[in-house]
Design an enzyme around this catalytic site. Structure first.
Site, PDB file in Angstrom:
ATOM      1  N   HIS A   7       0.843  -1.186   0.000  1.00  0.00           N
ATOM      2  CA  HIS A   7       0.000   0.000   0.000  1.00  0.00           C
ATOM      3  C   HIS A   7       0.875   1.231   0.000  1.00  0.00           C
ATOM      4  O   HIS A   7       1.932   1.244   0.634  1.00  0.00           O
ATOM      5  CB  HIS A   7      -0.922   0.013   1.234  1.00  0.00           C
ATOM      6  CG  HIS A   7      -2.090   0.914   1.051  1.00  0.00           C
ATOM      7  ND1 HIS A   7      -2.047   2.252   1.369  1.00  0.00           N
ATOM      8  CD2 HIS A   7      -3.316   0.675   0.528  1.00  0.00           C
ATOM      9  CE1 HIS A   7      -3.203   2.784   1.063  1.00  0.00           C
ATOM     10  NE2 HIS A   7      -3.991   1.861   0.547  1.00  0.00           N
ATOM     11  N   ASP A  59      -7.947  -5.610  -0.269  1.00  0.00           N
ATOM     12  CA  ASP A  59      -8.403  -6.532  -1.308  1.00  0.00           C
ATOM     13  C   ASP A  59      -8.073  -7.988  -1.009  1.00  0.00           C
ATOM     14  O   ASP A  59      -8.666  -8.890  -1.593  1.00  0.00           O
ATOM     15  CB  ASP A  59      -7.778  -6.137  -2.661  1.00  0.00           C
ATOM     16  CG  ASP A  59      -8.272  -4.777  -3.106  1.00  0.00           C
ATOM     17  OD1 ASP A  59      -9.493  -4.586  -3.121  1.00  0.00           O
ATOM     18  OD2 ASP A  59      -7.437  -3.913  -3.415  1.00  0.00           O
TER      19      ASP A  59
HETATM   20  C1  LIG Z   1      -0.609  -0.857  -3.861  1.00  0.00           C
HETATM   21  C2  LIG Z   1       0.571  -0.565  -4.757  1.00  0.00           C
HETATM   22  C3  LIG Z   1       0.072  -0.167  -6.156  1.00  0.00           C
HETATM   23  C4  LIG Z   1       1.359   0.605  -4.137  1.00  0.00           C
HETATM   24  O1  LIG Z   1       2.305   0.992  -5.087  1.00  0.00           O
HETATM   25  P1  LIG Z   1       3.514   1.968  -4.711  1.00  0.00           P
HETATM   26  O2  LIG Z   1       3.212   2.757  -3.513  1.00  0.00           O
HETATM   27  O3  LIG Z   1       3.856   2.691  -5.956  1.00  0.00           O
HETATM   28  O4  LIG Z   1       4.659   0.995  -4.272  1.00  0.00           O
HETATM   29  P2  LIG Z   1       5.698   0.297  -5.228  1.00  0.00           P
HETATM   30  O5  LIG Z   1       4.972  -0.456  -6.277  1.00  0.00           O
HETATM   31  O6  LIG Z   1       6.683   1.313  -5.682  1.00  0.00           O
HETATM   32  O7  LIG Z   1       6.371  -0.703  -4.219  1.00  0.00           O
HETATM   33  C5  LIG Z   1       7.466  -0.370  -3.358  1.00  0.00           C
HETATM   34  C6  LIG Z   1       8.341  -1.621  -3.217  1.00  0.00           C
HETATM   35  O8  LIG Z   1       7.585  -2.683  -2.634  1.00  0.00           O
HETATM   36  C7  LIG Z   1       7.440  -3.761  -3.564  1.00  0.00           C
HETATM   37  N1  LIG Z   1       6.046  -4.168  -3.578  1.00  0.00           N
HETATM   38  C8  LIG Z   1       4.969  -3.387  -3.323  1.00  0.00           C
HETATM   39  N2  LIG Z   1       3.855  -4.085  -3.443  1.00  0.00           N
HETATM   40  C9  LIG Z   1       4.227  -5.338  -3.765  1.00  0.00           C
HETATM   41  C10 LIG Z   1       3.512  -6.512  -4.015  1.00  0.00           C
HETATM   42  N3  LIG Z   1       2.179  -6.517  -3.972  1.00  0.00           N
HETATM   43  N4  LIG Z   1       4.190  -7.616  -4.338  1.00  0.00           N
HETATM   44  C11 LIG Z   1       5.539  -7.607  -4.391  1.00  0.00           C
HETATM   45  N5  LIG Z   1       6.283  -6.526  -4.155  1.00  0.00           N
HETATM   46  C12 LIG Z   1       5.628  -5.399  -3.845  1.00  0.00           C
HETATM   47  C13 LIG Z   1       7.784  -3.173  -4.914  1.00  0.00           C
HETATM   48  O9  LIG Z   1       8.267  -4.150  -5.807  1.00  0.00           O
HETATM   49  C14 LIG Z   1       8.822  -2.153  -4.556  1.00  0.00           C
HETATM   50  O10 LIG Z   1      10.037  -2.812  -4.332  1.00  0.00           O
HETATM   51  P3  LIG Z   1      11.420  -2.182  -4.826  1.00  0.00           P
HETATM   52  O11 LIG Z   1      11.531  -0.890  -4.066  1.00  0.00           O
HETATM   53  O12 LIG Z   1      12.408  -3.219  -4.470  1.00  0.00           O
HETATM   54  O13 LIG Z   1      11.251  -1.948  -6.295  1.00  0.00           O
HETATM   55  C15 LIG Z   1       1.517  -1.785  -4.860  1.00  0.00           C
HETATM   56  O14 LIG Z   1       1.849  -2.202  -3.554  1.00  0.00           O
HETATM   57  C16 LIG Z   1       0.890  -2.916  -5.645  1.00  0.00           C
HETATM   58  O15 LIG Z   1       0.989  -2.934  -6.866  1.00  0.00           O
HETATM   59  N6  LIG Z   1       0.212  -3.876  -4.950  1.00  0.00           N
HETATM   60  C17 LIG Z   1      -0.463  -4.965  -5.633  1.00  0.00           C
HETATM   61  C18 LIG Z   1      -1.811  -4.508  -6.175  1.00  0.00           C
HETATM   62  C19 LIG Z   1      -2.803  -4.270  -5.078  1.00  0.00           C
HETATM   63  O16 LIG Z   1      -2.998  -5.101  -4.198  1.00  0.00           O
HETATM   64  N7  LIG Z   1      -3.496  -3.134  -5.161  1.00  0.00           N
HETATM   65  C20 LIG Z   1      -4.544  -2.773  -4.225  1.00  0.00           C
HETATM   66  C21 LIG Z   1      -4.142  -1.617  -3.403  1.00  0.00           C
HETATM   67  S1  LIG Z   1      -5.328  -1.309  -2.112  1.00  0.00           S
END
Ligand SMILES: CC(C)(COP(=O)(O)OP(=O)(O)OC[C@H]1O[C@@H](n2cnc3c(N)ncnc32)[C@H](O)[C@@H]1OP(=O)(O)O)[C@@H](O)C(=O)NCCC(=O)NCCS
Length: 370
Positions: free
Chosen positions: A256, A307
């Site tokens: 998140h 979710d």
């Molecule tokens: C929610 C979300 C979009 C937040 O995105 P964000 O704040 O931009 O965070 P990032 O995607 O940059 O993630 C930061 C780090 O954690 C890791 N990470 C975050 N969520 C992850 C996940 N669900 N699975 C694996 N790794 C994850 C990223 O790979 C990144 O690692 P790095 O710094 O080594 O590259 C992201 O966590 C995600 O895509 N989650 C899965 C989809 C989901 O469940 N969405 C519903 C949100 S309520």
């Protein structure tokens, strides 16, 4: 200057509607910790968001009468949904809501009273459109809404054609409350940006539905169930996760932008998932989820979000995974519409700047010489 990727950490507006405390793991709706509100009806939460306070009995009856009166959807929308079974359910929902515009009293009237009436109508009708989508996808005839049921019970009735047991209604009511608002998430920000141009409520909600559809946002709940099905068995969870992490896959339902600790909504849904697994005599999906949660914490230090456990809960309730995101919208339409009302109460158009990195000084070359 480096642009803040994804607007991370950027504060764009004041809001009284909700706050996410990512360090304490708390969600606040208009001054109430969401944990305080889980025993309310969704209708009470609608009143809280639209009128700023929990209702008296009289106010609740008045609001309920308006919601009930707005439950039906025009035949044109029913017909549209009926001929769109193969479309993505969120795409059908988006277009179906868009068609409601001509049936609101005056969608171009942006006065506070008119916006709140539009909000009530859209909250009510979004549930009816979503239920119609569920029926059409299941190859069943549409179900006319009932006037004597709560919002949650009527939604389930329109989806399944039978009056739900109290436990089913209570679970849906809880899910609707937990998903109702979450500060400036992508879809809510989308709704506010559209509203800030002095466009109309329906346009803002349609744009927000489109934003919620993506798997990084509301689409994650459907993706979680598909992940659990792909894993298949409890014993496969760790090897599946190791492969997925090696392939740098995002694990749906985890992570998140704001929460650094356990998402408080997921706490409630985890309890529901376990309860429902036991209730239907199949704890497999809950146990797989719990194992995945522990492994993600051990290997990546990442917690589940809202979710994650909604997926196994809805599955145990017998809901088609493709409908999980539309159910999210049935709830979040409350947050979106309340944010539109708030945005227009003290509006300034959103118009951020961009950091241009496209070069300059290029000279035009005639097309035949390129
Ligand atoms: C929610 C979300 C979009 C937040 O995105 P964000 O704040 O931009 O965070 P990032 O995607 O940059 O993630 C930061 C780090 O954690 C890791 N990470 C975050 N969520 C992850 C996940 N669900 N699975 C694996 N790794 C994850 C990223 O790979 C990144 O690692 P790095 O710094 O080594 O590259 C992201 O966590 C995600 O895509 N989650 C899965 C989809 C989901 O469940 N969405 C519903 C949100 S309520």
């Amino acid at each position: 200057m480096m642009a803040p990727k994804g607007l991370a950490g950027v504060v764009v507006e004041d809001t009284i509607l909700s706050r996410v405390d990512g360090v304490k793991g708390e969600l606040t709706y208009l001054g109430y910790n969401v944990d305080e509100l889980v025993s309310c009806s969704f209708e009470e939460i609608i009143h809280l968001f639209l009128y700023g306070s929990l209702p008296t009995r009289g106010q609740l009856e008045e609001l309920n009468a308006k919601l009930v009166a707005a439950r039906t959807i025009p035949e044109s929308v029913q017909n549209y949904v009926a001929q769109a079974p193969a479309d993505h359910p969120m795409a059908t929902l988006r277009s179906g809501i868009s068609m409601l515009s001509g049936y609101l009293t005056d969608p171009e009237d942006l006065s506070d009273a008119s916006l709140k009436d539009d909000a009530i109508a859209l909250i009510s009708k979004t549930a009816t459109v979503a239920a119609a989508i569920a029926r059409v996808r299941a190859g069943k005839p549409l179900v006319t809404p009932r006037e004597d049921l709560s919002h949650a019970a009527n939604f389930l009735y329109m989806c399944n054609g039978e009056v739900p047991e109290d436990i089913v209604t209570d679970t849906m009511n809880l899910a609707l409350i937990l998903h109702a608002d979450h500060s400036f998430n992508a879809s809510t920000f989308t709704a506010r940006v559209v509203a800030s141009t002095q466009s109309d409520m329906v346009s803002a909600i349609c744009a927000a539905v489109g934003s919620l559809k993506g798997p990084l946002h509301g689409g994650a709940n459907t993706a979680v169930m598909k992940t659990l099905m792909e894993i298949g068995e409890l014993d496969n969870v760790e090897s599946w996760l190791d492969t997925a992490l090696t392939e740098k896959r995002k694990i749906m339902g985890f992570g998140h932008r704001v929460y650094r600790v356990f998402d408080p909504r997921a706490r409630h849904l985890k309890a529901m998932s376990e309860e429902w697994g036991k209730r239907v005599g199949n704890v497999k999906w809950f146990e797989m989820s719990a194992r995945l949660e522990q492994l993600m914490l051990d290997k990546k230090n990442i917690n589940p979000n809202v979710d994650f456990y909604s997926a196994s809960t809805y599955y145990a309730m017998g809901i088609d995974p493709d409908m999980y995101t539309p159910i999210f919208a049935v709830s979040r339409v409350l947050g979106w519409s309340a944010h539109v009302v708030e945005q227009l109460s003290d509006n300034r158009i959103f118009r951020p700047k961009a950091n241009y990195v496209g070069g300059e000084g290029k000279k035009l070359v005639a097309i035949e010489d390129r």
